[in-house]
Design a protein around this motif. Sequence first.
Motif, short mmCIF file in Angstrom:
data_model
loop_
_atom_site.label_atom_id
_atom_site.label_comp_id
_atom_site.label_asym_id
_atom_site.label_seq_id
_atom_site.Cartn_x
_atom_site.Cartn_y
_atom_site.Cartn_z
N GLN A 4 -9.71 -39.27 12.99
CA GLN A 4 -10.82 -39.45 12.06
C GLN A 4 -10.32 -39.53 10.62
O GLN A 4 -10.79 -40.35 9.84
N ILE A 5 -9.35 -38.70 10.29
CA ILE A 5 -8.81 -38.74 8.92
C ILE A 5 -8.11 -40.07 8.69
O ILE A 5 -8.30 -40.71 7.66
N GLN A 6 -7.29 -40.52 9.66
CA GLN A 6 -6.58 -41.79 9.50
C GLN A 6 -7.57 -42.95 9.38
O GLN A 6 -7.38 -43.84 8.56
N GLN A 7 -8.64 -42.92 10.18
CA GLN A 7 -9.66 -43.97 10.07
C GLN A 7 -10.30 -43.97 8.69
O GLN A 7 -10.54 -45.03 8.11
N ARG A 8 -10.57 -42.80 8.17
CA ARG A 8 -11.19 -42.70 6.84
C ARG A 8 -10.22 -43.20 5.76
O ARG A 8 -10.65 -43.89 4.83
N ILE A 9 -8.95 -42.90 5.89
CA ILE A 9 -7.95 -43.40 4.93
C ILE A 9 -7.91 -44.93 4.99
O ILE A 9 -7.85 -45.61 3.96
N ASP A 10 -7.92 -45.49 6.20
CA ASP A 10 -7.94 -46.96 6.35
C ASP A 10 -9.19 -47.55 5.70
O ASP A 10 -9.12 -48.58 5.02
N GLN A 11 -10.34 -46.89 5.89
CA GLN A 11 -11.60 -47.37 5.29
C GLN A 11 -11.54 -47.31 3.76
O GLN A 11 -11.99 -48.22 3.08
N ILE A 12 -10.98 -46.24 3.23
CA ILE A 12 -10.88 -46.11 1.78
C ILE A 12 -10.03 -47.24 1.21
O ILE A 12 -10.36 -47.81 0.17
N LYS A 13 -8.95 -47.58 1.88
CA LYS A 13 -8.10 -48.70 1.42
C LYS A 13 -8.91 -49.99 1.33
O LYS A 13 -8.82 -50.72 0.35
N GLU A 14 -9.72 -50.24 2.35
CA GLU A 14 -10.54 -51.46 2.35
C GLU A 14 -11.65 -51.39 1.30
O GLU A 14 -11.89 -52.35 0.58
N GLU A 15 -12.31 -50.24 1.20
CA GLU A 15 -13.43 -50.10 0.27
C GLU A 15 -12.98 -50.21 -1.19
O GLU A 15 -13.67 -50.79 -2.01
N LEU A 16 -11.84 -49.64 -1.51
CA LEU A 16 -11.35 -49.66 -2.89
C LEU A 16 -10.51 -50.91 -3.18
O LEU A 16 -10.17 -51.14 -4.34
N GLN A 17 -10.16 -51.64 -2.13
CA GLN A 17 -9.33 -52.85 -2.26
C GLN A 17 -8.04 -52.57 -3.02
O GLN A 17 -7.70 -53.24 -4.00
N VAL A 18 -7.35 -51.54 -2.56
CA VAL A 18 -6.05 -51.18 -3.13
C VAL A 18 -4.96 -51.53 -2.13
O VAL A 18 -5.24 -51.84 -0.96
N ASP A 19 -3.71 -51.50 -2.57
CA ASP A 19 -2.60 -51.84 -1.69
C ASP A 19 -2.13 -50.67 -0.84
O ASP A 19 -1.56 -50.86 0.23
N PHE A 20 -2.35 -49.45 -1.35
CA PHE A 20 -1.78 -48.27 -0.69
C PHE A 20 -2.68 -47.07 -0.89
O PHE A 20 -3.20 -46.85 -1.98
N VAL A 21 -2.87 -46.31 0.18
CA VAL A 21 -3.63 -45.05 0.12
C VAL A 21 -2.85 -44.02 0.92
O VAL A 21 -2.34 -44.31 2.00
N ALA A 22 -2.74 -42.81 0.37
CA ALA A 22 -2.07 -41.73 1.09
C ALA A 22 -2.78 -40.41 0.82
O ALA A 22 -3.28 -40.19 -0.27
N LEU A 23 -2.78 -39.57 1.83
CA LEU A 23 -3.34 -38.23 1.70
C LEU A 23 -2.23 -37.22 1.95
O LEU A 23 -1.58 -37.26 3.00
N ALA A 24 -1.99 -36.37 0.98
CA ALA A 24 -0.98 -35.32 1.12
C ALA A 24 -1.64 -34.01 1.51
O ALA A 24 -2.69 -33.65 0.98
N LEU A 25 -1.01 -33.33 2.45
CA LEU A 25 -1.45 -32.00 2.86
C LEU A 25 -0.27 -31.06 2.74
O LEU A 25 0.88 -31.51 2.64
#
Length: 142
Positions: A4-25
């Motif tokens: 679910q987190i990976q899907q949301r990260i993929d969606q954020i990349k598409e929604e923001l139209q950026v080249d790269f998105v990463a979540l650090a934990l």
Amino acid sequence: MTDQIQQRIDQIKEELQVDFVALALSTVNEMTKVRVIRWKYVAGNTNHYYQRIRLQVGKGIGGIVWRTGRAYQATDLQKQPEKLVELPITRMEKLESIAAFPALEQGEVKGVLLVGYREKTIITEDFLTVAKDKTDELVVYL
């Protein structure tokens, strides 16, 4: 939850139209009590070198945002060798413009969201507001 987190990260990349998105934990070593921050979920990566990056609080983009609890933004990164050393994810992914936001829950940093472009891009206040909202939405997964 991982998917679910990976899907949301993929969606954020598409929604923001950026080249790269990463979540650090982060994790805390039980023996040393040292917090280690890693880029756990990514979208738009060109390689897997991000998996080798281990940051401490205060170091790198993830560590700086983790320590301060505030957003971080930089541009023209590929022309600043000192920044590329300090911010290894930007060097490895050849990011030119970035913005990073803390995912806060009751004032405590639970994660850091990084969004970036590989070409020089002017990051507007509107974009920052939307990206911050996306970061806040991630807190439910953390």
